[in-house]
Design a protein around this motif. Sequence first.
Motif, PDB file in Angstrom:
ATOM      1  N   ASP A  19      -6.025   2.421  -6.489  1.00  0.00           N
ATOM      2  CA  ASP A  19      -4.740   2.754  -7.113  1.00  0.00           C
ATOM      3  C   ASP A  19      -4.733   4.253  -7.375  1.00  0.00           C
ATOM      4  O   ASP A  19      -5.413   4.746  -8.279  1.00  0.00           O
ATOM      5  CB  ASP A  19      -4.576   1.974  -8.419  1.00  0.00           C
ATOM      6  N   ASP A  74      -5.038   3.316   0.091  1.00  0.00           N
ATOM      7  CA  ASP A  74      -3.879   2.477  -0.201  1.00  0.00           C
ATOM      8  C   ASP A  74      -4.285   1.417  -1.217  1.00  0.00           C
ATOM      9  O   ASP A  74      -5.459   1.067  -1.342  1.00  0.00           O
ATOM     10  CB  ASP A  74      -3.341   1.806   1.067  1.00  0.00           C
ATOM     11  N   TRP A  78       2.645  -5.043  -3.250  1.00  0.00           N
ATOM     12  CA  TRP A  78       2.458  -4.460  -1.911  1.00  0.00           C
ATOM     13  C   TRP A  78       1.756  -5.441  -0.975  1.00  0.00           C
ATOM     14  O   TRP A  78       2.105  -5.524   0.210  1.00  0.00           O
ATOM     15  CB  TRP A  78       1.711  -3.127  -2.017  1.00  0.00           C
TER      16      TRP A  78
HETATM   17  C1  LIG Z   1       6.574   3.030   1.591  1.00  0.00           C
HETATM   18  S1  LIG Z   1       4.913   2.702   1.949  1.00  0.00           S
HETATM   19  C2  LIG Z   1       4.491   4.070   3.001  1.00  0.00           C
HETATM   20  C3  LIG Z   1       3.276   3.838   3.833  1.00  0.00           C
HETATM   21  C4  LIG Z   1       2.891   4.972   4.787  1.00  0.00           C
HETATM   22  N1  LIG Z   1       2.642   6.209   4.086  1.00  0.00           N
HETATM   23  C5  LIG Z   1       3.982   5.162   5.805  1.00  0.00           C
HETATM   24  O1  LIG Z   1       4.703   6.159   5.749  1.00  0.00           O
HETATM   25  O2  LIG Z   1       4.100   4.302   6.672  1.00  0.00           O
HETATM   26  C6  LIG Z   1       4.077   3.110   0.430  1.00  0.00           C
HETATM   27  C7  LIG Z   1       2.593   2.798   0.491  1.00  0.00           C
HETATM   28  O3  LIG Z   1       1.987   3.207  -0.732  1.00  0.00           O
HETATM   29  C8  LIG Z   1       1.070   2.208  -1.146  1.00  0.00           C
HETATM   30  N2  LIG Z   1       0.954   2.336  -2.600  1.00  0.00           N
HETATM   31  C9  LIG Z   1       1.909   2.095  -3.535  1.00  0.00           C
HETATM   32  N3  LIG Z   1       1.459   2.354  -4.769  1.00  0.00           N
HETATM   33  C10 LIG Z   1       0.173   2.768  -4.618  1.00  0.00           C
HETATM   34  C11 LIG Z   1      -0.832   3.197  -5.528  1.00  0.00           C
HETATM   35  N4  LIG Z   1      -0.596   3.231  -6.848  1.00  0.00           N
HETATM   36  N5  LIG Z   1      -2.035   3.582  -5.034  1.00  0.00           N
HETATM   37  C12 LIG Z   1      -2.281   3.537  -3.694  1.00  0.00           C
HETATM   38  N6  LIG Z   1      -1.365   3.136  -2.787  1.00  0.00           N
HETATM   39  C13 LIG Z   1      -0.158   2.752  -3.237  1.00  0.00           C
HETATM   40  C14 LIG Z   1       1.686   0.892  -0.682  1.00  0.00           C
HETATM   41  O4  LIG Z   1       0.761  -0.144  -0.555  1.00  0.00           O
HETATM   42  C15 LIG Z   1       2.296   1.322   0.646  1.00  0.00           C
HETATM   43  O5  LIG Z   1       1.383   1.133   1.699  1.00  0.00           O
END
Ligand SMILES: C[S@@+](CC[C@H](N)C(=O)[O-])C[C@H]1O[C@@H](n2cnc3c(N)ncnc32)[C@H](O)[C@@H]1O
Length: 200
Positions: free
Chosen positions: A88, A62, A6
């Motif tokens: 996470d 995030d 990410w």
């Molecule tokens: C597709 S993006 C969507 C971001 C935001 N919700 C939006 O709609 O614009 C997915 C987000 O989830 C975060 N992410 C992925 N796996 C994660 C985890 N295990 N824990 C926390 N955040 C996570 C990524 O860094 C990313 O910012």
Amino acid sequence: MDRQFWDDMYGSRDQLFSGAPNGVLVSEVAEMPPGQALDVGCGEGGDAVWLARRGWQVTAVDISRVALERAAAAAADIGDRVAWMRSDLTGTPLPAAAFDLVSVQYFPLKRQPDHKALRRLLDAVAPGGTLLFATHDLADLSADPQQGFDPGDYYQPDDIAGVLDDDWAVVVNETRPRTAPAPVGTHHTHDTVLRARRLR
Ligand SMILES: C[S@@+](CC[C@H](N)C(=O)[O-])C[C@H]1O[C@@H](n2cnc3c(N)ncnc32)[C@H](O)[C@@H]1O
């Protein structure tokens, strides 16, 4: 799709997402009275900022440092209404029954046989509160074996509705057209949406 994935993804562009709040969030939450919100996978913060400006107290989480730095920079004037946290979410404990809204927008929540991570998110919703889950319609997604990505590995609203017990009421469980253009480089046309209220 770990921390490095990410950070690299966000680092590959000056801005990955539009900065605007997600259409599903706006349509489902605009009429709700503000309270405590958890933004799950907040990315560059478009949703968290929108919520905070409407009076919500937001915990925005995030895994990506790059995304969180951008989000905090965009929200300098409302710093006291958003707590940005790098964590996470698949492995972090969350406060139980703490949030009037748990918003999960396009967060890659991987299916687990015991639904452990999902149950943590459900438990974080306060009685009377709402879980809002939105993701891309499976029809718009295809597997990418090179990246090890299979869309079937991730929860869809129907899966989550099937996990909810009598303590919950499903308010919305549907597929609907996106109201905003798809993110750059994607061809998403429809969202799948679950809105559920925790009764007790
Ligand atoms: C597709 S993006 C969507 C971001 C935001 N919700 C939006 O709609 O614009 C997915 C987000 O989830 C975060 N992410 C992925 N796996 C994660 C985890 N295990 N824990 C926390 N955040 C996570 C990524 O860094 C990313 O910012």
